[in-house]
Design an enzyme around this catalytic site. Structure first.
Site, short mmCIF file in Angstrom:
data_model
loop_
_atom_site.label_atom_id
_atom_site.label_comp_id
_atom_site.label_asym_id
_atom_site.label_seq_id
_atom_site.Cartn_x
_atom_site.Cartn_y
_atom_site.Cartn_z
N HIS A 56 31.91 47.29 12.27
CA HIS A 56 32.68 46.41 11.37
C HIS A 56 34.03 46.00 11.98
O HIS A 56 35.03 45.88 11.28
CB HIS A 56 32.91 47.07 10.00
CG HIS A 56 31.63 47.34 9.26
ND1 HIS A 56 30.98 46.39 8.51
CD2 HIS A 56 30.86 48.46 9.18
CE1 HIS A 56 29.88 46.92 8.00
NE2 HIS A 56 29.77 48.16 8.41
N ASN A 129 27.21 46.42 1.71
CA ASN A 129 26.78 45.39 2.67
C ASN A 129 26.24 44.20 1.90
O ASN A 129 26.03 44.28 0.69
CB ASN A 129 25.65 45.94 3.56
CG ASN A 129 26.18 46.80 4.70
OD1 ASN A 129 27.27 46.59 5.21
ND2 ASN A 129 25.39 47.77 5.10
#
Ligand code: NDP
Length: 503
Positions: A56, A129
């Protein structure tokens, strides 16, 4: 950029007279060690980069609020959910997962969807997500999996062999792979995608009765995705597309919003359910657990400084408030450790004191002291131990989580598979996708898999075949594989298939 008409100073606050010319011995002479301003400036610059997030790394963030729209007090005692109309400030960060900080926003990848709620009972982090499931359900596999999404240790290139070798040896990934290689794997920026907790959490009410929940953020802007060709074009022309799209929408007053829902199962339902409800490779079908509305999130303010807010933002699924607790989902259990741990490495042990991370509404009252970058009063002269009789902060037993029954023996267990790993990938392919979705899915897979060794292609195509015959055949044909051979491989056990494709 905002204006700031103050006198320039050193990092220690002393006025700077000249910020263009280094102090030298004579007009053409060498620089002097006594040019404190120069060395202060260079030394700080040398340390500007903090460790990149291992996953990320590339992301964009925004400030906003969450508003309760429906009464859920019978399910949770969480104060921020206690009243219809109640608002809580939030900071959200969206991201790609595998790429480095400079990678393109339109890469095929799950998108991180993290939201920090600043509540009066401490911060609550939603760390989800844009896909409802995950590739794995055991945290022991996670570091290996991420290695396969990153670069080959020898070539430093993304490597289709590593990628498909691991996935084809990890059949539980087939559902997430199907989502990822659909056009939802290349969303049109961050505003047009959903957010899913994936994991199950416990919600418990004021009477300490609990249910299990999955949390869904549904975009109000509608679903919008990119085709493979559009994503590739944007990666070249505007690699920061999603960051720009989010920033500009908020700047122009077009505030993105998501409705928040929960799916609920009671402990009794979970007990009897046909598959392990804590398996993150599977969704709870809506007909078994319909979406129950909770509230709405609106993002309405861009960060004034990217590093201060978005880069330093640190989320953890373990950051919960009374009324919310973890479930036995093993992936979640691994993340409860790993997220705090990585923030301590990346930002330091006192990362919770950084503005974007601090529990600004509740405050923090405990006996943790010292450590790097202790930028608050460090507890002043108050007691730094418990128990104490000097009025230090005391635990409150009314916040105890409900006890959960447990039986069994200590061992390393796999997930019991009553619904096998292919049922939901097959349902997505057959029942949810349109003809166009299916054609794009197969095209996207073929374009990626063709770079892997043929034996690996075969092993993976057989997994798609197990999900759905037409799915496997479509991928096999696209890759120029022998469909009869894939059919045979699909009929084997995973061990037999692995042996048959060893060379
Ligand atoms: P439903 O028919 O009730 O719902 C289908 C869901 O699929 C919708 O939530 C839709 O999201 C989502 N969806 C549509 N296309 C895709 C795609 N390419 N990738 C991922 N999600 C997509 O289905 P069920 O609940 O019975 O589940 C059937 C299948 O739908 C599952 O096996 C799973 O693959 C998928 N799915 C299910 C979800 C769930 O929580 N039950 C959540 C997401 C996907 P939207 O409405 O936002 O368009």
């Amino acid at each position: 950029m905002s204006e700031n008409k103050k006198t320039l100073t050193t990092s220690q606050g002393a006025p700077v007279a000249n910020d263009l010319n280094t102090m030298t011995a004579g007009e053409r002479g060498p620089a002097l060690a006594q040019d404190i301003h120069l060395f202060d400036k260079l030394a700080h610059f040398d340390r500007e980069r903090i460790p990149e997030r291992v996953v990320h790394a590339k992301g964009a963030g925004a400030w906003g609020y969450f508003e309760v729209t429906h009464d859920v007090t019978k399910y949770t005692r969480a104060k921020f959910l206690s009243e219809v109309g109640k608002r809580t400030d939030v900071f959200a960060r969206f991201s790609t997962v595998g790429g480095e900080k400079g990678s393109a926003d339109t890469e095929r990848d799950p998108r991180g969807f993290a939201v920090k709620f600043y509540t009066e009972e401490g911060n609550y982090d939603f760390v989800g997500n844009n896909t409802p499931v995950f590739f794995l359900r055991d945290p022991l596999k996670f570091p290996d999996f991420i290695h396969t999404q990153k670069r080959n240790p020898a070539t430093n290139l993304k490597d289709a062999d590593m990628f498909w070798d691991f996935l084809s040896l990890t059949p539980e990934s087939v559902h997430q792979v199907t989502v990822l290689f659909s056009d939802r794997g290349t969303p049109y920026g961050y505003r047009h995608m959903n957010g899913y907790s994936g994991h199950t959490f416990m919600w418990y009410n004021a009477k300490n009765e609990y249910v299990w929940v999955k949390i869904h953020f549904k975009r109000e802007q509608g679903n919008k995705t990119l085709t493979r060709e559009e994503a590739a074009k944007l990666a070249g022309e505007d690699p920061d597309f999603a960051t720009r799209d989010l920033y500009n929408a908020i700047k122009d007053g077009d505030f993105p919003a998501w409705m928040v829902y929960v799916q609920i199962m009671t402990p009794e339902q979970v007990e009897k359910y046909r598959f392990n409800s804590f398996d993150i490779t599977k969704v709870w079908p809506h007909k078994d657990a319909p979406l129950i509305p909770v509230g709405k999130m609106v993002l309405n303010k861009n960060p004034e400084n990217y590093f201060a807010d978005t880069e330093q933002a640190a989320f953890s699924p373990g950051t919960v408030v009374p009324g919310i607790a973890p479930s036995p989902d093993k992936m979640l259990q691994g993340r409860l450790f790993s997220y705090h741990d990585t923030h301590r490495h990346r930002l330091g042990t006192n990362y919770h004191l950084i503005n974007v991370n601090s529990p600004r509404v509740s405050g923090e009252h405990n006996n943790q002291r010292d450590g790097y970058m202790r930028t608050d009063g460090n507890g002043g002269g108050g007691p730094n131990y418990w128990p104490n009789s000097f009025g230090g902060p005391a635990p409150d037993a009314t916040f105890a989580e409900p006890p959960v029954a447990l039986t069994g023996v200590i061992d390393r267990f796999g997930y019991e598979l009553t619904d096998d790993d292919f049922v939901q990938a097959g349902a997505l392919f057959r029942e949810v996708m349109t003809d166009t979705d299916r054609a794009h899915l197969i095209g996207n897979l073929v374009a990626h898999m063709k770079n892997a060794q043929v034996r690996i292609q075969k092993r993976q195509a057989a997994l798609f075949y197990k999900a759905d015959k037409a799915y496997g055949e479509g991928v096999a044909k696209g890759l120029g594989l022998d469909v009869a051979e894939i059919t045979k491989l699909a009929a084997m056990t995973q061990d037999e298939r692995v042996k048959a494709t060893a060379k």
